[in-house]
Design a protein around this motif. Structure first.
Motif, PDB file in Angstrom:
ATOM      1  N   CYS A 188       9.076   9.597  -2.857  1.00  0.00           N
ATOM      2  CA  CYS A 188       9.174   9.152  -4.258  1.00  0.00           C
ATOM      3  C   CYS A 188       9.605   7.695  -4.344  1.00  0.00           C
ATOM      4  CB  CYS A 188      10.156  10.031  -5.024  1.00  0.00           C
ATOM      5  SG  CYS A 188       9.569  11.699  -5.347  1.00  0.00           S
ATOM      6  N   THR A 189      10.600   7.298  -3.523  1.00  0.00           N
ATOM      7  CA  THR A 189      11.074   5.912  -3.583  1.00  0.00           C
ATOM      8  C   THR A 189      10.036   4.945  -3.041  1.00  0.00           C
ATOM      9  OG1 THR A 189      12.142   6.027  -1.411  1.00  0.00           O
ATOM     10  CG2 THR A 189      13.461   6.689  -3.319  1.00  0.00           C
ATOM     11  N   GLU A 190       9.146   5.453  -2.143  1.00  0.00           N
ATOM     12  CA  GLU A 190       8.075   4.610  -1.603  1.00  0.00           C
ATOM     13  C   GLU A 190       6.796   4.718  -2.428  1.00  0.00           C
ATOM     14  OE1 GLU A 190       7.669   5.510   2.563  1.00  0.00           O
ATOM     15  OE2 GLU A 190       9.385   4.236   3.077  1.00  0.00           O
ATOM     16  N   CYS A 191       6.886   5.433  -3.563  1.00  0.00           N
ATOM     17  CA  CYS A 191       5.784   5.501  -4.536  1.00  0.00           C
ATOM     18  C   CYS A 191       4.482   6.005  -3.922  1.00  0.00           C
ATOM     19  CB  CYS A 191       5.574   4.130  -5.185  1.00  0.00           C
ATOM     20  SG  CYS A 191       7.024   3.532  -6.066  1.00  0.00           S
ATOM     21  N   ARG A 192       4.574   7.078  -3.152  1.00  0.00           N
ATOM     22  CA  ARG A 192       3.381   7.683  -2.565  1.00  0.00           C
ATOM     23  C   ARG A 192       2.515   8.278  -3.665  1.00  0.00           C
ATOM     24  NH1 ARG A 192       5.102  11.750   1.847  1.00  0.00           N
ATOM     25  NH2 ARG A 192       3.420  12.855   0.765  1.00  0.00           N
ATOM     26  N   CYS A 193       1.273   7.881  -3.706  1.00  0.00           N
ATOM     27  CA  CYS A 193       0.385   8.241  -4.813  1.00  0.00           C
ATOM     28  C   CYS A 193       0.198   9.749  -4.938  1.00  0.00           C
ATOM     29  CB  CYS A 193      -0.969   7.562  -4.653  1.00  0.00           C
ATOM     30  SG  CYS A 193      -0.865   5.752  -4.600  1.00  0.00           S
ATOM     31  N   ASP A 194       0.116  10.467  -3.804  1.00  0.00           N
ATOM     32  CA  ASP A 194      -0.098  11.918  -3.889  1.00  0.00           C
ATOM     33  C   ASP A 194       1.079  12.620  -4.546  1.00  0.00           C
ATOM     34  OD1 ASP A 194       1.498  11.246  -1.663  1.00  0.00           O
ATOM     35  OD2 ASP A 194       0.992  13.099  -0.625  1.00  0.00           O
ATOM     36  N   LEU A 195       2.299  12.091  -4.358  1.00  0.00           N
ATOM     37  CA  LEU A 195       3.471  12.707  -4.978  1.00  0.00           C
ATOM     38  C   LEU A 195       3.525  12.441  -6.480  1.00  0.00           C
ATOM     39  CD1 LEU A 195       6.185  11.893  -2.278  1.00  0.00           C
ATOM     40  CD2 LEU A 195       5.156  14.131  -2.765  1.00  0.00           C
ATOM     41  N   TYR A 196       2.888  11.365  -6.917  1.00  0.00           N
ATOM     42  CA  TYR A 196       2.863  11.043  -8.350  1.00  0.00           C
ATOM     43  C   TYR A 196       1.588  11.554  -9.033  1.00  0.00           C
ATOM     44  CZ  TYR A 196       7.040   8.184  -7.898  1.00  0.00           C
ATOM     45  OH  TYR A 196       8.332   7.766  -7.699  1.00  0.00           O
ATOM     46  N   ASN A 197       0.649  12.070  -8.239  1.00  0.00           N
ATOM     47  CA  ASN A 197      -0.581  12.667  -8.761  1.00  0.00           C
ATOM     48  C   ASN A 197      -1.330  11.701  -9.680  1.00  0.00           C
ATOM     49  OD1 ASN A 197      -2.481  14.739  -9.032  1.00  0.00           O
ATOM     50  ND2 ASN A 197      -1.486  15.546 -10.880  1.00  0.00           N
ATOM     51  N   TYR A 244      -5.509   2.844  -0.800  1.00  0.00           N
ATOM     52  CA  TYR A 244      -4.193   2.572  -1.416  1.00  0.00           C
ATOM     53  C   TYR A 244      -3.477   3.908  -1.584  1.00  0.00           C
ATOM     54  CZ  TYR A 244      -0.614   0.493  -4.393  1.00  0.00           C
ATOM     55  OH  TYR A 244       0.581   0.044  -4.904  1.00  0.00           O
ATOM     56  N   ILE A 245      -2.541   4.180  -0.698  1.00  0.00           N
ATOM     57  CA  ILE A 245      -1.903   5.500  -0.692  1.00  0.00           C
ATOM     58  C   ILE A 245      -0.465   5.468  -1.212  1.00  0.00           C
ATOM     59  CG2 ILE A 245      -3.347   6.351   1.188  1.00  0.00           C
ATOM     60  CD1 ILE A 245      -1.053   5.766   3.102  1.00  0.00           C
ATOM     61  N   GLY A 246       0.040   4.305  -1.518  1.00  0.00           N
ATOM     62  CA  GLY A 246       1.398   4.247  -2.042  1.00  0.00           C
ATOM     63  C   GLY A 246       1.824   2.840  -2.375  1.00  0.00           C
ATOM     64  N   GLY A 247       2.643   2.710  -3.416  1.00  0.00           N
ATOM     65  CA  GLY A 247       3.136   1.413  -3.856  1.00  0.00           C
ATOM     66  C   GLY A 247       3.361   1.414  -5.358  1.00  0.00           C
ATOM     67  N   MET A 248       3.667   0.257  -5.893  1.00  0.00           N
ATOM     68  CA  MET A 248       4.041   0.163  -7.308  1.00  0.00           C
ATOM     69  C   MET A 248       2.921   0.554  -8.262  1.00  0.00           C
ATOM     70  SD  MET A 248       6.572  -3.142  -7.533  1.00  0.00           S
ATOM     71  CE  MET A 248       5.391  -4.271  -6.814  1.00  0.00           C
ATOM     72  N   ARG A 249       1.675   0.499  -7.815  1.00  0.00           N
ATOM     73  CA  ARG A 249       0.556   0.867  -8.689  1.00  0.00           C
ATOM     74  C   ARG A 249       0.506   2.374  -8.923  1.00  0.00           C
ATOM     75  NH1 ARG A 249      -4.712  -1.569  -6.217  1.00  0.00           N
ATOM     76  NH2 ARG A 249      -5.588  -0.869  -8.220  1.00  0.00           N
ATOM     77  N   CYS A 250       1.359   3.134  -8.222  1.00  0.00           N
ATOM     78  CA  CYS A 250       1.375   4.592  -8.397  1.00  0.00           C
ATOM     79  C   CYS A 250       2.644   5.102  -9.073  1.00  0.00           C
ATOM     80  CB  CYS A 250       1.223   5.282  -7.044  1.00  0.00           C
ATOM     81  SG  CYS A 250      -0.415   5.111  -6.320  1.00  0.00           S
ATOM     82  N   CYS A 251       3.656   4.261  -9.247  1.00  0.00           N
ATOM     83  CA  CYS A 251       4.926   4.744  -9.823  1.00  0.00           C
ATOM     84  C   CYS A 251       5.335   3.853 -10.993  1.00  0.00           C
ATOM     85  CB  CYS A 251       6.020   4.810  -8.763  1.00  0.00           C
ATOM     86  SG  CYS A 251       6.387   3.233  -7.957  1.00  0.00           S
TER      87      CYS A 251
END
Length: 944
Positions: free
Chosen positions: A667-676, A690-697
């Motif tokens: 969650c803290t690493e903004c993984r896209c799959d966890l944010y759906n 792009y599997i994680g970052g600020m564009r997902c959280c």
């Protein structure tokens, strides 16, 4: 007693009091019984290329039962001048205590007699390489700029008669290894003891060297000689090792510490058993990295795990490395950082600042009790060297001082400042007021007494006596005698001294502190807040910012831990807006690119994407942000604000509520799959890679929770504290540069310009291969960037996410400008959350010591552990740079302490008590005398 002698007595007593106070005020520090002795080793001689490796027995050293507080050393010539490393390289010096049987003579200066004989017993430190690294003190080229003070109330105990074996005396041995590199064909090769340069094939004991042994101590022993440039001639010189010992006599309030020295070459294995002998090789080689590897990516890592048999509180730590070293870190069993020690490279010619040499190592002084090692805990030492070129005979030692954990009783009643920095307690205002009031009353009583005793036609007493009818008698002309006038001047002098001292010592340099709260924001488990608060509260006017710190708090003002609300980042941006435009400081996500707003960016170089003046993340609570004196970050200058506009501030915060999260780190690493999510906040589809970052959280997204988890929504604030001073001409403005390791700028056509940086801000770290040892899983990313406008670096700090191992900024010539290492938490309380980066080490170079040229190409290197994959990590580096040509007398005379560290020193309570008692005694004596006179005249005193 005659009235003249009484006056003289009082006058002299007062002068004595004035002198006592003045003498105290002139004294800088309370030495608390600290003694300092300076010694010289026996003389040794060196000619160009020659080597000495001497063992001096029974050297001069303080005797008796003592606690050593520091031990410093350097090489000097016969005139006492410091010798630079590029002439005489101090490979190492060590000091070892030993016990010698009484009546046995030892050669005072000897190559080495060893301690095998029963007449000599090595005392040695507490391990773990005690057989080959038994010294209590010892350094090398870094000796001049490495702090080794033992902080109060601790000390290294020596001379305890209960410990010294019967029939023996405690003695000290000094080993000095120095190399004269004047005229050397290859200075670095000589200092690294390359065997081919010394033309040796056997060691000092006549044993053949292994063909694989290409350099190290076995090739540069006593009386060997390094190859010189053809035809070079130089005189032989006589030199000494000057060593300074600071110590106190031992007493029960001192807490003894144990000395441990770890060696990264230690070949001990857990299977050998905790009490088995450690096989410490002391030195090793660093092979050059393969061709094609970028300059900043050539980092050689060597590590070892060691069990510490007896733990306790760590109170000091430092590493020892040779040229090429980039730092060393000691980790606990759970991966926490116990201490990181970084080399300080010289930049000039003067002794202590020799360019290209390690002239110091940074040290660790944890708050006593804050860093603990358990008995039998497994520690890991990691030593990092640049491998851009090969190095021979390098070292990776780590010294720590450890005190028993049960010594807390002594800690509660002792100060923990280093020796010579004992802080005095502030005198409460009421005591000062009473003292000054007492002085005034004393003056009045003495004046009355003097007038009462005048016997002339024009003199009548102004009496404070009352007749039985309680009628006050007062008549006559009010005049002072010469003695009264002189005495009054003395009292005024005393008051002036006390008052001026109080004003001077309590001067906080005009520093103001303002604490604000952001608008409220709400979070529930898994939710994200990414807010832009416009026109936030901020100090107004033309000011110099001295520090900006922030943290998340709840409605009751309590700090919120990172494992509940993770502070991904916060930034504060400066902007101008038309005075006619209304703008509330609500939690709107309104962007500031509108024409109504002019964002005032920092000095670069990723100013389009990173325009902020201030900003941190999870590390915010334990990262120093103070701007050292006499510098400041200038804002609110009316000459710069466009007509019709006013200055405002924007606060951007990004926080994630990880309560109940299925994967807190994810969650803290903004993984896209966890944010759906499959698209960013602007509705753009995310690329498959792009599997994680600020564009997902982004705002209002939600991270996946453990099934069935429920917890209430909570309200939070960002509490931010700004320290500042009103601007004046004595302040030197500092420029802010933010560098990003993801910048895609490339130099073209030999351009020195910095335009067009394409800073990505975040990047992905893939996990290392499964067959790589855990400790060797290090991901390195680097970038070279041209700094358009140089100057003197006065501050530096990196920003990294979980998994970060540190970041280093290099100059064009490879020198280290600043290294910043993460501080990982170890507990549950806010500011110490286990597994999170809770702080970053900072750099505060001595002003003028670290310079960057205009147009210089800098290299930023960011290191992360890639034992597992990390998404959306950052590798930023903040530096503050001052213009070198703006120095004024203020720049050299101002203290370089952090803003919040200006010390209010004052007169201790006992001095004021002496003043009050002195006054009381004088008043009492005068009143008694006066009462007697009053009674004789038929009056009764008001005191009755």
């Amino acid at each position: 007693m005659a009235k003249g002698s009484k006056c003289q007595f009082i006058f002299l007593a007062t002068l004595l009091l004035v002198d006592t106070i003045q003498s105290y005020l002139m004294s800088g520090t309370d030495e608390n019984g600290v003694k300092t002795l300076v010694y010289l080793s026996p003389k040794f001689e060196l000619g160009p290329g020659s080597v000495i490796n001497k063992y001096y027995y029974d050297i001069d050293f303080p005797r008796g039962h003592i606690a050593v507080k520091s031990f410093d050393a350097e090489v000097i010539d016969e005139a006492g001048n410091s010798i630079p490393l590029y002439e005489t390289y101090l490979h190492h010096w060590v000091a070892v205590n030993y016990y010698q049987r009484r009546g046995v003579e030892t050669p005072k200066y000897h190559s080495s007699v060893g301690f095998q004989k029963s007449n000599y017993i090595s005392a040695g430190n507490n391990g773990v390489c005690a057989q080959v690294l038994s010294q209590f003190f010892g350094l090398g080229s870094e000796t001049r700029k490495t702090s080794n003070n033992v902080p109060d109330p601790y000390g290294i105990e020596f001379g305890n008669p209960a410990v010294i074996p019967a029939g023996y005396d405690e003695k000290w041995l000094l080993n000095v290894h120095a190399i004269d590199t004047r005229g050397a064909e290859n200075r670095l090769g000589c200092t690294e003891c390359r065997c081919d340069l010394y033309n040796v094939t056997v060691d000092e004991y006549g044993h053949n060297l292994d063909p694989s042994y290409v350099g190290g101590l076995r090739c540069c022993y006593d009386e060997t000689r390094c190859r010189l440039k053809e035809g070079f001639q130089g005189v032989k010189r006589s030199l000494y090792l000057k060593y300074t010992v600071t110590y106190v006599d031992w007493h029960s309030s001192i807490v003894p510490v144990r000395v441990y020295i770890f060696d990264v070459t230690d070949r001990w294995k857990r299977s050998d058993g905790i009490s088995s002998r450690h096989d410490c090789l002391i030195e090793y080689d660093v092979e050059s990295c393969p061709a094609g590897v970028t300059k900043g990516g050539c980092v050689h890592t060597k590590s070892v795990s060691i069990i510490l048999p007896t733990g306790g509180n760590v109170i000091y730590g430092v590493a020892h490395q040779h040229t090429g070293g980039v730092g060393s870190t000691l980790h606990g069993e759970d991966g926490r950082v116990i201490c990181s020690s970084l080399p300080i490279y010289g930049e000039g010619k003067e002794p202590g600042n020799e360019a290209g040499y390690i002239v110091g190592m940074s040290t660790c002084y944890p708050q006593p009790g804050s860093v603990k090692i358990s008995n039998g805990e497994t520690l890991t030492v990691k030593s990092y060297y640049s491998s851009e070129q090969g190095h021979t005979g390098v070292m990776g030692l780590f010294y720590i001082l450890v005190a028993d954990s049960d010594s807390s009783a002594k800690l509660n009643s002792s100060q923990h400042a280093p020796v010579g920095i004992h802080k005095r307690v502030l005198t409460p205002d009421f005591i000062v007021g009473m003292a000054l009031l007492g002085i005034a009353v004393l003056a009045a009583v003495i004046v009355a007494y003097q007038r009462r005793n005048q016997r002339g036609d024009n003199y009548e007493p102004i009496t404070i006596c009352f007749p039985a009818s309680l009628v006050l008698a007062s008549k006559g002309t009010e005049m002072f005698s010469d003695c009264s006038l002189l005495f009054s001047l003395v009292l005024l002098l005393l008051m002036a001294i006390v008052r001026s001292t109080q004003v001077h010592l309590s001067n906080a340099n005009g520093i103001k502190t303002a604490v604000f709260l952001s608008p409220k924001f709400d979070l529930e488990p898994g939710s994200v807040a990414e807010k832009l608060f416009h026109n936030i509260d901020f100090p107004r006017g033309h000011i110099a910012i001295k520090s900006f710190v922030a943290e998340v708090v709840d409605e009751a003002g309590n700090p919120v831990p990172l494992y509940e609300t993770y502070l991904h980042h916060w930034i504060a941006m400066r902007y101008y807006r038309p005075k006619a435009v209304e703008n509330s400081n609500s939690s709107s996500n309104q962007r500031s690119e509108k024409s109504d707003y002019v964002v005032i960016k920092n000095n670069g170089i990723c100013d389009d994407h990173l325009p902020q003046y201030f900003g941190l993340g999870s590390e915010t609570r334990k990262t120093a942000t103070a701007v050292p004196d006499p510098y400041g970050i200038e804002v609110g200058n009316p000459a710069e604000i466009p007509a019709g506009y006013e200055e405002g501030w924007i606060l951007n915060l990004h926080a994630i509520d990880t309560r109940g999260a299925e994967d807190k780190l994810g969650c803290t690493e903004c993984r896209c799959d966890l944010y759906n999510v499959t698209q960013d906040e602007d509705g753009n589809a995310l690329e498959p890679e792009y599997i994680g970052g600020m564009r997902c959280c982004y705002e209002e997204t939600k991270c996946r929770l453990i099934e069935g988890y429920r917890s209430p929504r909570r309200s939070f604030f960002m509490k931010y504290t700004v320290k500042y001073v009103d601007w004046d001409n004595s302040i030197l403005p500092a420029k802010i540069y933010i560098l990003d390791v993801t910048a895609r700028w490339q130099r073209s056509n030999n351009s020195k310009e910095s335009n067009g940086h394409n800073c990505q801000i975040e990047y992905l770290i893939e996990s290392c291969s499964t067959n790589t040892a855990h400790d060797d899983c290090i991901h390195t990313k680097s970038v070279s960037i041209v700094l358009p406008s140089g100057g003197e670096v006065i501050y530096g700090v990196a920003h990294q996410h979980t998994g970060g191992l540190g970041s280093t900024l290099y100059g064009e010539d490879g020198r280290v400008i600043c290294s910043s290492i993460p501080i990982y938490g170890q507990g549950m309380e806010p500011g110490n959350e286990s597994g999170y980066i809770v702080g970053m080490s900072t750099c505060y170079p001595q002003p003028g010591s670290i310079k960057i040229s205009s147009g210089e190409s800098l290299t930023l290197v960011s290191n992360y552990s890639n034992a597992q994959r990390h998404t959306g990590v950052m590798g930023l580096f903040y530096i503050l740079v001052a213009d070198p040509d703006q120095h004024s007398p203020n720049a050299t005379s101002a203290p370089h302490a952090s803003v919040h560290e200006h010390k209010k020193t004052s007169i201790p309570h006992y001095v004021w008590v002496v003043i009050l008692l002195f006054q009381a005694a004088l008043v009492l004596a005068l009143v008694i005398t006066y009462q007697r006179k009053c009674r004789k005249a038929g009056y009764e005193s008001i005191a009755t």
